[in-house]
Design an enzyme around this catalytic site. Sequence first.
Site, PDB file in Angstrom:
ATOM      1  N   SER A  63     -44.072 -71.012  54.943  1.00 23.38           N
ATOM      2  CA  SER A  63     -45.195 -71.325  54.041  1.00 23.38           C
ATOM      3  C   SER A  63     -46.418 -71.589  54.917  1.00 23.38           C
ATOM      4  O   SER A  63     -46.469 -72.619  55.594  1.00 23.38           O
ATOM      5  CB  SER A  63     -44.915 -72.582  53.216  1.00 23.38           C
ATOM      6  OG  SER A  63     -43.656 -72.529  52.633  1.00 23.38           O
TER       7      SER A  63
ATOM      8  N   LYS B 134     -48.476 -80.658  55.082  1.00 23.49           N
ATOM      9  CA  LYS B 134     -49.045 -79.385  55.547  1.00 23.49           C
ATOM     10  C   LYS B 134     -49.400 -78.500  54.350  1.00 23.49           C
ATOM     11  O   LYS B 134     -50.470 -77.896  54.284  1.00 23.49           O
ATOM     12  CB  LYS B 134     -48.011 -78.728  56.452  1.00 23.49           C
ATOM     13  CG  LYS B 134     -48.313 -77.371  56.973  1.00 23.49           C
ATOM     14  CD  LYS B 134     -47.604 -76.236  56.283  1.00 23.49           C
ATOM     15  CE  LYS B 134     -46.126 -76.343  56.138  1.00 23.49           C
ATOM     16  NZ  LYS B 134     -45.482 -75.157  55.589  1.00 23.49           N
TER      17      LYS B 134
ATOM     18  N   LYS C 126     -47.113 -69.997  46.393  1.00 25.35           N
ATOM     19  CA  LYS C 126     -46.399 -71.105  47.045  1.00 25.35           C
ATOM     20  C   LYS C 126     -47.282 -72.354  47.135  1.00 25.35           C
ATOM     21  O   LYS C 126     -46.831 -73.464  46.868  1.00 25.35           O
ATOM     22  CB  LYS C 126     -45.943 -70.661  48.447  1.00 25.35           C
ATOM     23  CG  LYS C 126     -45.224 -71.719  49.255  1.00 25.35           C
ATOM     24  CD  LYS C 126     -43.882 -72.096  48.680  1.00 25.35           C
ATOM     25  CE  LYS C 126     -43.233 -73.220  49.473  1.00 25.35           C
ATOM     26  NZ  LYS C 126     -42.015 -73.721  48.841  1.00 25.35           N
TER      27      LYS C 126
HETATM   28  P1  NAD Z   1     -37.906 -76.720  60.522  1.00 21.20           P
HETATM   29  O1  NAD Z   1     -38.910 -77.518  61.267  1.00 21.20           O
HETATM   30  O2  NAD Z   1     -36.564 -77.309  60.200  1.00 21.20           O
HETATM   31  O3  NAD Z   1     -37.626 -75.331  61.309  1.00 21.20           O
HETATM   32  C1  NAD Z   1     -38.573 -74.630  62.040  1.00 21.20           C
HETATM   33  C2  NAD Z   1     -37.863 -73.966  63.222  1.00 21.20           C
HETATM   34  O4  NAD Z   1     -38.829 -73.171  63.921  1.00 21.20           O
HETATM   35  C3  NAD Z   1     -37.290 -74.971  64.228  1.00 21.20           C
HETATM   36  O5  NAD Z   1     -35.942 -74.644  64.523  1.00 21.20           O
HETATM   37  C4  NAD Z   1     -38.189 -74.821  65.448  1.00 21.20           C
HETATM   38  O6  NAD Z   1     -37.528 -75.057  66.670  1.00 21.20           O
HETATM   39  C5  NAD Z   1     -38.645 -73.382  65.319  1.00 21.20           C
HETATM   40  N1  NAD Z   1     -39.920 -73.091  65.979  1.00 21.20           N
HETATM   41  C6  NAD Z   1     -41.072 -73.807  65.941  1.00 21.20           C
HETATM   42  N2  NAD Z   1     -42.046 -73.199  66.635  1.00 21.20           N
HETATM   43  C7  NAD Z   1     -41.499 -72.062  67.136  1.00 21.20           C
HETATM   44  C8  NAD Z   1     -42.005 -70.999  67.936  1.00 21.20           C
HETATM   45  N3  NAD Z   1     -43.268 -70.995  68.358  1.00 21.20           N
HETATM   46  N4  NAD Z   1     -41.171 -69.984  68.242  1.00 21.20           N
HETATM   47  C9  NAD Z   1     -39.870 -69.982  67.814  1.00 21.20           C
HETATM   48  N5  NAD Z   1     -39.338 -70.966  67.063  1.00 21.20           N
HETATM   49  C10 NAD Z   1     -40.146 -71.986  66.722  1.00 21.20           C
HETATM   50  O7  NAD Z   1     -38.646 -76.256  59.181  1.00 21.20           O
HETATM   51  P2  NAD Z   1     -37.976 -75.755  57.800  1.00 21.20           P
HETATM   52  O8  NAD Z   1     -37.720 -76.933  56.936  1.00 21.20           O
HETATM   53  O9  NAD Z   1     -36.891 -74.791  58.116  1.00 21.20           O
HETATM   54  O10 NAD Z   1     -39.225 -74.996  57.162  1.00 21.20           O
HETATM   55  C11 NAD Z   1     -39.639 -73.711  57.613  1.00 21.20           C
HETATM   56  C12 NAD Z   1     -40.715 -73.214  56.650  1.00 21.20           C
HETATM   57  O11 NAD Z   1     -40.143 -73.108  55.330  1.00 21.20           O
HETATM   58  C13 NAD Z   1     -41.923 -74.137  56.535  1.00 21.20           C
HETATM   59  O12 NAD Z   1     -43.085 -73.386  56.415  1.00 21.20           O
HETATM   60  C14 NAD Z   1     -41.635 -74.918  55.258  1.00 21.20           C
HETATM   61  O13 NAD Z   1     -42.821 -75.386  54.635  1.00 21.20           O
HETATM   62  C15 NAD Z   1     -40.923 -73.883  54.418  1.00 21.20           C
HETATM   63  N6  NAD Z   1     -40.021 -74.409  53.404  1.00 21.20           N
HETATM   64  C16 NAD Z   1     -39.166 -75.448  53.700  1.00 21.20           C
HETATM   65  C17 NAD Z   1     -38.307 -75.924  52.704  1.00 21.20           C
HETATM   66  C18 NAD Z   1     -37.346 -77.064  52.964  1.00 21.20           C
HETATM   67  O14 NAD Z   1     -36.764 -77.586  51.989  1.00 21.20           O
HETATM   68  N7  NAD Z   1     -37.136 -77.482  54.213  1.00 21.20           N
HETATM   69  C19 NAD Z   1     -38.319 -75.340  51.427  1.00 21.20           C
HETATM   70  C20 NAD Z   1     -39.171 -74.263  51.182  1.00 21.20           C
HETATM   71  C21 NAD Z   1     -40.012 -73.813  52.175  1.00 21.20           C
END
Ligand code: NAD
Length: 299
Positions: free
Chosen positions: A98, A241, A173
């Site tokens: 997102s 965010k 979103k």
């Molecule tokens: P998270 O922080 O758990 O996972 C992000 C991953 O990306 C981590 O494993 C991190 O190490 C990796 N990362 C960060 N920077 C990086 C880079 N430069 N190169 C490679 N890897 C990198 O986040 P999440 O909860 O999985 O959310 C991911 C996205 O999905 C976000 O945009 C969030 O808003 C969206 N989202 C999350 C949820 C939820 O319930 N958690 C639901 C819907 C949408």
Amino acid sequence: MYNMKIGFIGLGVMGLPIASNLLRAGFELVAFDINQARIQELPMQEKVLAASAPQEVAVADVVILMLPNTPQVEEVVLGEKGLLENMSRKSLLIDMSSISPVATKKIAGQLAERGIDFLDAPVSGGQSGAINGTLTIMVGGKRDVFDRAQPIFQAVGKRIIYCGDHGSGQIVKVVNQLMSAVNLVGMAEAFTLGVKAGVAPEIMRDVILGGSGRCWALEDRMPVILERNFEPGFTIDLHTKDIKLALELGNELRVPIYASSLVHEVFKTLQIKGKGGKDNSAVITLYEEMAGVEVRKKQ
Ligand code: NAD
């Protein structure tokens, strides 16, 4: 139809289960995360190639991103040795993170100049939706590219909706996240008041599930609050965010966003108090501290 090898970057709370479902659906993965240990947590390791940089992932003709926010997506796509430089013509980049709709449109334009297709495809449904393969996926981009990517979306989601041109998925979103943040804060405020006034929260929930106050926060988040389990899930930092993305869009388009601004201050206060890493349901603790009550199940 694309090849069965998919590049995947970002194996966090959402990315790991989504990538796991792709493996179970028969795809092979080239996976990268800055936290390399996450790659070892994938099932069916014989079908996983561990990459040590985004450019190694670019060998696949479809690459999926599931990263926290706009700067991380820009880094892996536009940065040195990033995907823009290394993906081949006619390949496809799908961003399921997102992020900013404005940045998304720019990225789509830069990729198009190189002949690389792009879809923004953020999701809702949370960690459980990612694990169960029941996510809602809102997709922006060219219709024919969306059609070709269907087997991939079908492997990880249930409701897959074409929203329009590049950035449209991210716009939907942002709207969703804004509504969920506003109703989460509304519920936290109202339930703290009700408990302080002397009624059990389970009773209020039962009644209001059939009333006009019914909302996602009440259905999905209140059970978590009643159990006092504030481990994420979806963190206050990530929800903040998303609210910021809405504020940016409102400012750019000169659309008034009163409730969003107020809700942003509430989330910011929780971050200042060191609760950014907690689940978004912990918003209620701010109200509880001020009122001197807890919204919890009767023992
Ligand atoms: P998270 O922080 O758990 O996972 C992000 C991953 O990306 C981590 O494993 C991190 O190490 C990796 N990362 C960060 N920077 C990086 C880079 N430069 N190169 C490679 N890897 C990198 O986040 P999440 O909860 O999985 O959310 C991911 C996205 O999905 C976000 O945009 C969030 O808003 C969206 N989202 C999350 C949820 C939820 O319930 N958690 C639901 C819907 C949408």
